[in-house]
Design an enzyme around this catalytic site. Structure first.
Site, PDB file in Angstrom:
ATOM      1  N   ASN A   1      89.655  14.872-111.944  1.00 21.71           N
ATOM      2  CA  ASN A   1      89.626  16.456-112.253  1.00 21.71           C
ATOM      3  C   ASN A   1      91.395  16.659-112.619  1.00 21.71           C
ATOM      4  O   ASN A   1      92.021  17.020-111.802  1.00 21.71           O
ATOM      5  CB  ASN A   1      89.344  17.445-111.146  1.00 21.71           C
TER       6      ASN A   1
ATOM      7  N   CYS B   1      91.764  21.575-113.152  1.00 23.21           N
ATOM      8  CA  CYS B   1      91.539  22.670-112.409  1.00 23.21           C
ATOM      9  C   CYS B   1      92.505  23.716-112.626  1.00 23.21           C
ATOM     10  O   CYS B   1      93.625  23.690-112.334  1.00 23.21           O
ATOM     11  CB  CYS B   1      91.664  22.180-110.902  1.00 23.21           C
TER      12      CYS B   1
ATOM     13  N   LEU C   1      89.867  24.019-104.507  1.00 22.98           N
ATOM     14  CA  LEU C   1      89.535  22.847-103.838  1.00 22.98           C
ATOM     15  C   LEU C   1      89.327  22.705-102.293  1.00 22.98           C
ATOM     16  O   LEU C   1      90.058  21.623-101.836  1.00 22.98           O
ATOM     17  CB  LEU C   1      90.465  21.801-104.430  1.00 22.98           C
TER      18      LEU C   1
ATOM     19  N   THR D   1      76.994  26.494-112.384  1.00 25.32           N
ATOM     20  CA  THR D   1      77.143  27.884-112.381  1.00 25.32           C
ATOM     21  C   THR D   1      75.306  28.318-112.023  1.00 25.32           C
ATOM     22  O   THR D   1      74.983  28.811-111.292  1.00 25.32           O
ATOM     23  CB  THR D   1      77.355  29.006-113.257  1.00 25.32           C
TER      24      THR D   1
ATOM     25  N   ASN E   1      84.334  13.835-107.363  1.00 23.49           N
ATOM     26  CA  ASN E   1      85.419  14.417-108.251  1.00 23.49           C
ATOM     27  C   ASN E   1      86.712  14.080-107.565  1.00 23.49           C
ATOM     28  O   ASN E   1      86.875  14.682-106.271  1.00 23.49           O
ATOM     29  CB  ASN E   1      84.909  15.877-108.317  1.00 23.49           C
TER      30      ASN E   1
END
Length: 301
Positions: free
Chosen positions: A127, A130, A73, A266, A99
Site C-alpha cells: 500500500n 493510503c 491503518l 465497501t 496489505n
C-alpha cells in the site's frame, strides 16, 4: 461451469473475487457469514512494522453512493500478525494476502521481509497510496520516483508475489504503474480511495477528525474503471481492479477493462455475502455466454 481460475505471477486463485484490505478484517470476523474457502483470496487489513493507534474518532462518514474513512491503518503491527493472526488464517482454504504499509521505505521493506518468512502467505499487497495517514503512504504513491523507491526496496527483501496498490490521486496512474513494473512488481491493484471531505454545517467543522479521508463505494466506480483500463494497456503485468464493485456486472466490467482479478471493499459492509454472490454471478454470465474460462473476457473490451 466455466473455469474461474486466475493466476497472478505464481499466485493461483480459485476465482477472481477477493476482498479489499480494511473491509474484511482478517477474514475471521466473517467466518460465520461467508464460506471463506470459496473466495479467491482475502486481503487482510493494513499491516505496519510497528503498532498504530490510527486516527482519532470520528473517522467514518456516509456520503452519497459511498463512504469516507480516515481510520489511519490501526493495527497491532507485523509481529502481532505473525504470532497471533497467521496461525489462525494459514489454513482457511484460500489465499491470504497481507496489505503492507509504512511511513518510510525501510519500514516497508522490513515489514515485507518478516511476512516473507511465513510459508503459507504467498503474496503481499504493497500500500503505497493510503490517503488518510498523516505521514508516509500517500507521499510514496503520487510520484514515479517515490513509488519506484518503495517497490525496489521491498523487491530486494521479498521473494513472493508482489502486488502494488496504486493511488488515483495522481496525474498519470499509468506512469506510476510502469515505474512499479520496472522495479519488479508482479502486479498492480487499483484504485485506492479518492481524497474526499464532508462538513457538518451545524458545527461548522469537518465530519472526520482529520478533515479529509478516503472516498470509496459506488461513487468511485467510473473513475476506477477508467484507470484500470488505462493501466492494463500500459503494463504487461496482471492488474487487479477495485473501486465501487457491488455486483457481478460491476466485476465483469473490470475484467473486460483488463483486470485479471477484482477486489470487493465497501460493499462488504452492506452485504457480508456479496463476494460469493459476485462469484456466482460471474460464473452464470460466463455460462450464459458460452465461455469456458473467465480468462476469455479479461481485457476483451
Amino acid at each position: 461451469m466455466a473455469s474461474l481460475n486466475v493466476k497472478i505471477n505464481h499466485l493461483h486463485l480459485k476465482n477472481p473475487v477477493m476482498t479489499a484490505s480494511g473491509t474484511f478484517g482478517y477474514g475471521l470476523e466473517f467466518a460465520d457469514l461467508v464460506p471463506l474457502h470459496e473466495l479467491g483470496g482475502i486481503i487482510v487489513k493494513g499491516t505496519t512494522l510497528h503498532a498504530r493507534d490510527g486516527n482519532p474518532y470520528p473517522r467514518m462518514a456516509e456520503t452519497a453512493s459511498g463512504m469516507l474513512n480516515c481510520v489511519g491503518l490501526q493495527n497491532k503491527g507485523v509481529d502481532h500478525f505473525c504470532t497471533h493472526i497467521y496461525p489462525q488464517v494459514r489454513n482457511i482454504g484460500t489465499e491470504v494476502i497481507v496489505n503492507v504499509s509504512g511511513s518510510t521505505v525501510d519500514d516497508y521493506a522490513e515489514c515485507a521481509a518478516r511476512i516473507d518468512a511465513l510459508d503459507d502467505i504467498h503474496a503481499i499487497e504493497l500500500n503505497i497510496s493510503c490517503p488518510n495517514v498523516r505521514q508516509g503512504g500517500m507521499a510514496f504513491g503520487v510520484t514515479t520516483e517515490g513509488a519506484a523507491s518503495v517497490v525496489k526496496a521491498v523487491r530486494a527483501r521479498y521473494s513472493k508475489t508482489l502486488i502494488v496498490k496504486l493511488s488515483p490521486n495522481v496525474t498519470s496512474v499509468a506512469d506510476i504503474a510502469r515505474a512499479c513494473e520496472a522495479e519488479g512488481a508482479d502486479s498492480v491493484s487499483l484504485i485506492n480511495t479518492l481524497m474526499g471531505m464532508a462538513i457538518d454545517i451545524e458545527r461548522r467543522k469537518p465530519v472526520l477528525s482529520i478533515a479529509t479521508g478516503g472516498l470509496s463505494g459506488p461513487a468511485v466506480k467510473p473513475v476506477a474503471l477508467r484507470m484500470v483500463w488505462q493501466v492494463a494497456k500500459a503494463v504487461s503485468i496482471p492488474v487487479v481492479g477495485l473501486g465501487g464493485i457491488c455486483t457481478a456486472t460491476d466485476a465483469i466490467e473490470f475484467l473486460m477493462a483488463g483486470a485479471t482479478a477484482i477486489e470487493v471493499g465497501t460493499a462488504n459492509f452492506l452485504d457480508p455475502s456479496v463476494t460469493i454472490k459476485i462469484r456466482d454471478g460471474i460464473n452464470a454470465w460466463l455460462d450464459a455466454h458460452g465461455c469456458e474460462s473467465v480468462s476469455e473476457i479479461v481485457g476483451c473490451l
